[in-house]
Design a protein around this motif. Structure first.
Motif, PDB file in Angstrom:
ATOM      1  N   PRO A  95       0.802  -1.226   0.000  1.00 30.60           N
ATOM      2  CA  PRO A  95       0.000   0.000   0.000  1.00 30.60           C
ATOM      3  C   PRO A  95       0.834   1.276   0.000  1.00 30.60           C
ATOM      4  O   PRO A  95       1.887   1.339   0.615  1.00 30.60           O
ATOM      5  N   LEU A  96       0.358   2.266  -0.712  1.00 32.59           N
ATOM      6  CA  LEU A  96       0.863   3.646  -0.773  1.00 32.59           C
ATOM      7  C   LEU A  96       2.186   3.827  -1.509  1.00 32.59           C
ATOM      8  O   LEU A  96       2.485   4.933  -1.946  1.00 32.59           O
ATOM      9  N   VAL A  97       2.982   2.795  -1.669  1.00 34.02           N
ATOM     10  CA  VAL A  97       4.289   2.957  -2.312  1.00 34.02           C
ATOM     11  C   VAL A  97       4.120   3.356  -3.776  1.00 34.02           C
ATOM     12  O   VAL A  97       4.878   4.182  -4.292  1.00 34.02           O
ATOM     13  N   ASN A  98       3.105   2.804  -4.440  1.00 38.38           N
ATOM     14  CA  ASN A  98       2.885   3.120  -5.852  1.00 38.38           C
ATOM     15  C   ASN A  98       2.552   4.584  -6.094  1.00 38.38           C
ATOM     16  O   ASN A  98       2.807   5.099  -7.174  1.00 38.38           O
ATOM     17  N   ILE A  99       1.991   5.245  -5.121  1.00 36.08           N
ATOM     18  CA  ILE A  99       1.648   6.659  -5.321  1.00 36.08           C
ATOM     19  C   ILE A  99       2.929   7.449  -5.600  1.00 36.08           C
ATOM     20  O   ILE A  99       3.007   8.204  -6.569  1.00 36.08           O
ATOM     21  N   ALA A 100       3.950   7.258  -4.783  1.00 35.59           N
ATOM     22  CA  ALA A 100       5.222   7.961  -4.987  1.00 35.59           C
ATOM     23  C   ALA A 100       5.910   7.500  -6.262  1.00 35.59           C
ATOM     24  O   ALA A 100       6.374   8.320  -7.064  1.00 35.59           O
ATOM     25  N   SER A 101       5.974   6.180  -6.474  1.00 34.81           N
ATOM     26  CA  SER A 101       6.724   5.674  -7.631  1.00 34.81           C
ATOM     27  C   SER A 101       6.080   6.068  -8.954  1.00 34.81           C
ATOM     28  O   SER A 101       6.778   6.413  -9.909  1.00 34.81           O
ATOM     29  N   GLU A 102       4.748   6.060  -9.020  1.00 33.25           N
ATOM     30  CA  GLU A 102       4.080   6.427 -10.282  1.00 33.25           C
ATOM     31  C   GLU A 102       4.167   7.928 -10.530  1.00 33.25           C
ATOM     32  O   GLU A 102       4.254   8.367 -11.679  1.00 33.25           O
ATOM     33  N   MET A 103       4.161   8.720  -9.465  1.00 34.98           N
ATOM     34  CA  MET A 103       4.326  10.164  -9.659  1.00 34.98           C
ATOM     35  C   MET A 103       5.722  10.482 -10.198  1.00 34.98           C
ATOM     36  O   MET A 103       5.868  11.316 -11.091  1.00 34.98           O
ATOM     37  N   VAL A 104       6.736   9.797  -9.678  1.00 34.72           N
ATOM     38  CA  VAL A 104       8.109  10.003 -10.175  1.00 34.72           C
ATOM     39  C   VAL A 104       8.208   9.551 -11.633  1.00 34.72           C
ATOM     40  O   VAL A 104       8.746  10.263 -12.484  1.00 34.72           O
ATOM     41  N   GLY A 105       7.676   8.363 -11.930  1.00 33.21           N
ATOM     42  CA  GLY A 105       7.712   7.861 -13.310  1.00 33.21           C
ATOM     43  C   GLY A 105       6.998   8.784 -14.286  1.00 33.21           C
ATOM     44  O   GLY A 105       7.487   9.059 -15.382  1.00 33.21           O
ATOM     45  N   ALA A 106       5.833   9.287 -13.884  1.00 32.85           N
ATOM     46  CA  ALA A 106       5.070  10.188 -14.752  1.00 32.85           C
ATOM     47  C   ALA A 106       5.776  11.534 -14.920  1.00 32.85           C
ATOM     48  O   ALA A 106       5.745  12.123 -16.004  1.00 32.85           O
ATOM     49  N   LEU A 107       6.419  12.018 -13.859  1.00 33.62           N
ATOM     50  CA  LEU A 107       7.195  13.260 -13.956  1.00 33.62           C
ATOM     51  C   LEU A 107       8.313  13.101 -14.975  1.00 33.62           C
ATOM     52  O   LEU A 107       8.498  13.951 -15.862  1.00 33.62           O
ATOM     53  N   VAL A 108       9.056  12.007 -14.877  1.00 30.00           N
ATOM     54  CA  VAL A 108      10.154  11.747 -15.820  1.00 30.00           C
ATOM     55  C   VAL A 108       9.598  11.623 -17.238  1.00 30.00           C
ATOM     56  O   VAL A 108      10.149  12.185 -18.187  1.00 30.00           O
ATOM     57  N   CYS A 109       8.479  10.921 -17.384  1.00 30.44           N
ATOM     58  CA  CYS A 109       7.858  10.764 -18.691  1.00 30.44           C
ATOM     59  C   CYS A 109       7.444  12.124 -19.264  1.00 30.44           C
ATOM     60  O   CYS A 109       7.689  12.409 -20.438  1.00 30.44           O
ATOM     61  N   GLY A 110       6.836  12.961 -18.435  1.00 36.32           N
ATOM     62  CA  GLY A 110       6.421  14.288 -18.885  1.00 36.32           C
ATOM     63  C   GLY A 110       7.595  15.144 -19.343  1.00 36.32           C
ATOM     64  O   GLY A 110       7.513  15.840 -20.359  1.00 36.32           O
ATOM     65  N   ILE A 111       8.691  15.078 -18.590  1.00 40.16           N
ATOM     66  CA  ILE A 111       9.895  15.843 -18.969  1.00 40.16           C
ATOM     67  C   ILE A 111      10.456  15.317 -20.292  1.00 40.16           C
ATOM     68  O   ILE A 111      10.773  16.096 -21.202  1.00 40.16           O
ATOM     69  N   LEU A 112      10.571  13.995 -20.408  1.00 34.38           N
ATOM     70  CA  LEU A 112      11.113  13.403 -21.639  1.00 34.38           C
ATOM     71  C   LEU A 112      10.233  13.709 -22.848  1.00 34.38           C
ATOM     72  O   LEU A 112      10.736  14.002 -23.932  1.00 34.38           O
ATOM     73  N   VAL A 113       8.922  13.643 -22.666  1.00 37.45           N
ATOM     74  CA  VAL A 113       7.999  13.945 -23.771  1.00 37.45           C
ATOM     75  C   VAL A 113       8.173  15.387 -24.221  1.00 37.45           C
ATOM     76  O   VAL A 113       8.225  15.677 -25.413  1.00 37.45           O
ATOM     77  N   THR A 114       8.292  16.294 -23.268  1.00 35.71           N
ATOM     78  CA  THR A 114       8.473  17.703 -23.603  1.00 35.71           C
ATOM     79  C   THR A 114       9.763  17.922 -24.395  1.00 35.71           C
ATOM     80  O   THR A 114       9.777  18.623 -25.403  1.00 35.71           O
ATOM     81  N   VAL A 115      10.842  17.292 -23.952  1.00 34.00           N
ATOM     82  CA  VAL A 115      12.143  17.465 -24.611  1.00 34.00           C
ATOM     83  C   VAL A 115      12.184  16.736 -25.955  1.00 34.00           C
ATOM     84  O   VAL A 115      12.541  17.317 -26.980  1.00 34.00           O
ATOM     85  N   LEU A 116      11.802  15.460 -25.961  1.00 32.04           N
ATOM     86  CA  LEU A 116      11.916  14.659 -27.179  1.00 32.04           C
ATOM     87  C   LEU A 116      10.919  15.067 -28.260  1.00 32.04           C
ATOM     88  O   LEU A 116      11.179  14.872 -29.444  1.00 32.04           O
ATOM     89  N   ALA A 117       9.772  15.636 -27.876  1.00 28.97           N
ATOM     90  CA  ALA A 117       8.795  16.092 -28.876  1.00 28.97           C
ATOM     91  C   ALA A 117       9.402  17.185 -29.751  1.00 28.97           C
ATOM     92  O   ALA A 117       9.138  17.249 -30.949  1.00 28.97           O
TER      93      ALA A 117
END
Length: 195
Positions: A95-117
């Motif tokens: 319980p609760l661990v996925n909240i932090a891990s998915e937020m970090v993963g999505a943050l990294v994904c958002g940054i990469l999408v912005t740069v790579l786009a």
């Protein structure tokens, strides 16, 4: 004159910056998150290979971010939503661990999408295959190691450096499977959604 007006409309449309997620984007995000949850509950068990299996929740939020290209803070909100959905007992044993891990993963994904786009703007092959592979792989690694650090250090009391070695096969294997899945689904979804 009609051609000039049409050209002007195209120029204006191309110059307009996207201001957040549209209703259509939000529906797509919701559908992909729901699909990720259903696939994780059903198909994930059958694709288990030496303890590694695709994490459909991560793959789907990466696809959602790749296809909708939200602002970075919106990517974090998408990760938060996935983390909350992951709290369903059948989807999560920790319980609760996925909240932090998915937020970090999505943050990294958002940054990469912005740069790579910006980098791959004129290259369809990069946008449809290479871009999703890189983005999903790196995002999954960050999400996986955030999860591993929390569980390994806080629960199992492992040395932080040991966590990288202990979880390497699982995290990198899952990242590879997610990246392949994103590379297969991105061009298909882009064609269907005309994005």
């Amino acid at each position: 004159m009609t051609e000039n007006i049409a050209a002007a409309k195209r120029t204006i449309a191309a110059d307009q910056k996207k201001d957040g997620l549209s209703v259509r984007d939000l529906i797509l995000v919701a559908v992909l998150i729901a699909a990720g949850a259903v696939l994780k509950l059903t198909v994930s068990s059958f694709l288990n290979f030496a303890g590694m299996k695709p994490n459909f929740m991560i793959a789907m939020y990466c696809l959602a971010i790749i296809l909708t290209r939200p602002k970075i803070y919106q990517s974090v909100v998408i990760g938060l939503l996935v983390g909350v959905v992951s709290q369903i007992p059948m989807l999560n044993a920790t319980p609760l661990v996925n909240i932090a891990s998915e937020m970090v993963g999505a943050l990294v994904c958002g940054i990469l999408v912005t740069v790579l786009a910006k980098v791959t703007r004129d290259n369809k092959t990069c946008q449809n295959v290479v871009f999703p592979i890189i983005t999903t792989f790196i995002s999954t690694v960050f999400s996986g190691y955030t999860f591993a650090m929390i569980v390994g250090v806080a629960v199992a009391h492992l040395d932080p450096l040991a966590v990288f070695g202990v979880y390497a096969v699982m995290v990198l294997g899952t990242a590879t499977m997610n990246a392949v899945l994103a590379a297969i689904l991105t061009p298909v979804l882009r064609a269907v959604l005309k994005r």
